[in-house]
Scaffold this motif. Structure first.
Motif, PDB file in Angstrom:
ATOM      1  N   GLN A  11       2.301   1.082  -1.456  1.00 53.79           N
ATOM      2  CA  GLN A  11       3.189   1.251  -2.616  1.00 53.79           C
ATOM      3  C   GLN A  11       3.223   2.727  -3.033  1.00 53.79           C
ATOM      4  O   GLN A  11       4.290   3.269  -3.349  1.00 53.79           O
TER       5      GLN A  11
ATOM      6  N   TYR B  57       5.321   4.607  -0.615  1.00 56.39           N
ATOM      7  CA  TYR B  57       6.744   4.396  -0.901  1.00 56.39           C
ATOM      8  C   TYR B  57       7.212   5.395  -1.963  1.00 56.39           C
ATOM      9  O   TYR B  57       8.265   6.034  -1.821  1.00 56.39           O
TER      10      TYR B  57
ATOM     11  N   ARG C 299      11.481  -1.651  -1.481  1.00 54.62           N
ATOM     12  CA  ARG C 299      10.040  -1.431  -1.664  1.00 54.62           C
ATOM     13  C   ARG C 299       9.194  -2.492  -0.953  1.00 54.62           C
ATOM     14  O   ARG C 299       8.212  -2.167  -0.280  1.00 54.62           O
ATOM     15  N   GLU C 300       9.562  -3.761  -1.097  1.00 57.18           N
ATOM     16  CA  GLU C 300       8.766  -4.828  -0.500  1.00 57.18           C
ATOM     17  C   GLU C 300       8.823  -4.767   1.021  1.00 57.18           C
ATOM     18  O   GLU C 300       7.811  -4.945   1.707  1.00 57.18           O
TER      19      GLU C 300
ATOM     20  N   THR D 103       6.703  -1.891   2.188  1.00 57.63           N
ATOM     21  CA  THR D 103       5.278  -2.217   2.078  1.00 57.63           C
ATOM     22  C   THR D 103       4.825  -3.100   3.227  1.00 57.63           C
ATOM     23  O   THR D 103       3.763  -2.881   3.821  1.00 57.63           O
TER      24      THR D 103
END
Length: 377
Positions: free
Chosen positions: A271, A274, A326-327, A330
């Motif tokens: 995270q 990112y 983002r997910e 990740t």
């Protein structure tokens, strides 16, 4: 025929000359597959040492008689013995005198850029895929991410007729032992690293990068700005030199980005990575030159012998750098890190100054390739 011992520097010079090089590596196959000498100008084959002791004539059929064979083993002894056996059969042979042990400690400096105000030298530790830098201006030098063999930087500074006044580590390294603290001790230079990287350490004097994000080297034309780029480790930084060259540590590579799993918090650090990619460096120009601390493949070395790429090209060619969800980012990063660097937990403790080891132990801890990147091309 005589079997000639050659040094790592001689071997590298021969490889760079473009002449055909044939390497016979006599280590066991597992060690060879894990870590070997590679270059586009050489041919490498693996025939383990014990195969030569079986008097099997078939193993000689793949070996050339019109090209010099360089025999390599772990420390030199086995290579010399096999070299003598080959020489008796009429092969033209040399051997790497101290084997992969010597190759692992070989450093090669190459100039990245030079003008009247500044010079940047990339120091390539080829066996590890480790890169360090010397930024030179007006008789002063800053060394970034130096390897354990501090004498290499003292020698380079002497050749360049400069005084080392600043030393920095972009992060707490996990695959090799930093030469920063010892180099600072030998030169009287200031040693910089993030405070968050040195938690629990009180033996190594350092200047926290959080307190001094603009570092001057030599004349005022040279500006070194520390940009927080967490993700590979929580306190990772990159150095932006004169708004043009990004010394990116293990955050961004020519062919990948830093792995976030070495602290046991893969998703949490992914995270952070990112945010680094899409916030901290998002405003950097595509024309920015990226100079990383590692590379994973010889293809990342350009024709001038430098590992470098424009940030725009890295963004265009690397899938992770284009994944703005983002997910999804990740999952891609946290789930694709692969094997951890050998001995990384002990190396981290050494770099914090918590553990101390003899040179012989340090050499053994460092042997093997770096594994600090996640590659998505």
């Amino acid at each position: 025929m005589e079997v000639k011992a050659i040094s790592a520097k001689e071997l590298h010079n021969n490889i760079n000359s473009g002449q055909p090089i044939f390497i016979l590596d006599v280590r066991n196959t597992e060690d060879y597959n894990d870590w070997k000498i590679e270059h586009k100008h050489l041919t490498s084959v693996n025939i383990p040492y014990f195969d030569f002791l079986d008097d099997n004539e078939d193993i000689y059929h793949s070996l050339p008689k019109d090209t010099e064979i360089v025999v390599i083993c772990a420390k030199g002894g086995s290579a010399k013995m096999i070299g003598e056996m080959l020489a008796e059969r009429g092969y033209h042979v040399s051997y790497l005198e101290e084997g992969m042990l010597e190759w692992s400690q070989f450093y090669h400096p190459v100039t990245v850029t030079e003008d009247k105000d500044m010079k940047i030298i990339q120091v390539n530790r080829l066996a590890k895929g480790c890169l360090s830098y010397m930024i030179i201006s007006d008789g002063e030098a800053m060394v970034v991410d130096p390897g354990r063999h501090f004498e290499e930087y003292l020698k380079l500074a002497e050749q360049e007729q400069v005084k080392i006044t600043r030393i920095a580590d972009t992060h707490l390294h996990a695959d090799h032992i930093s030469g920063g603290p010892e180099l600072a001790k030998r030169t009287g230079a200031v040693y910089y690293i993030s405070r968050s990287e040195m938690q629990g350490a009180d033996e190594i004097p350092y200047e926290p990068l959080e307190d001094d994000q603009k570092i001057q080297v030599g004349n005022t034309q040279v500006k070194v700005v520390a940009i927080p780029t967490p993700g590979h480790t929580p306190g990772s930084v990159s150095f932006l030199v004169n708004d043009r060259y990004l010394l990116s540590g293990d955050t961004i590579f020519v062919g990948g980005i830093g792995r976030p799993d070495l602290g046991g918090k893969a998703r949490e650090w992914a995270q952070s990575l990112y945010d680094t990619v899409f916030t901290h460096i998002a405003n950097l120009s595509d024309s920015t030159w990226v100079l990383p601390t590692h590379y994973a493949h010889i293809k990342e070395i350009n024709e001038e012998g430098v590992v470098v790429a424009r940030l725009g090209d890295i963004r265009a060619n690397n899938e992770v750098m284009r994944t703005e969800n983002r997910e999804q980012f990740t999952e891609m990063v946290a789930g694709a890190s692969g094997a951890t660097p050998p001995n990384y937990e002990e190396i981290i403790q050494i770099n914090r100054g918590v553990v101390h080891v003899a040179d012989e132990v340090a050499t053994q801890l460092e042997i093997g390739p770096n594994r600090c990147a996640v590659h998505h091309s």
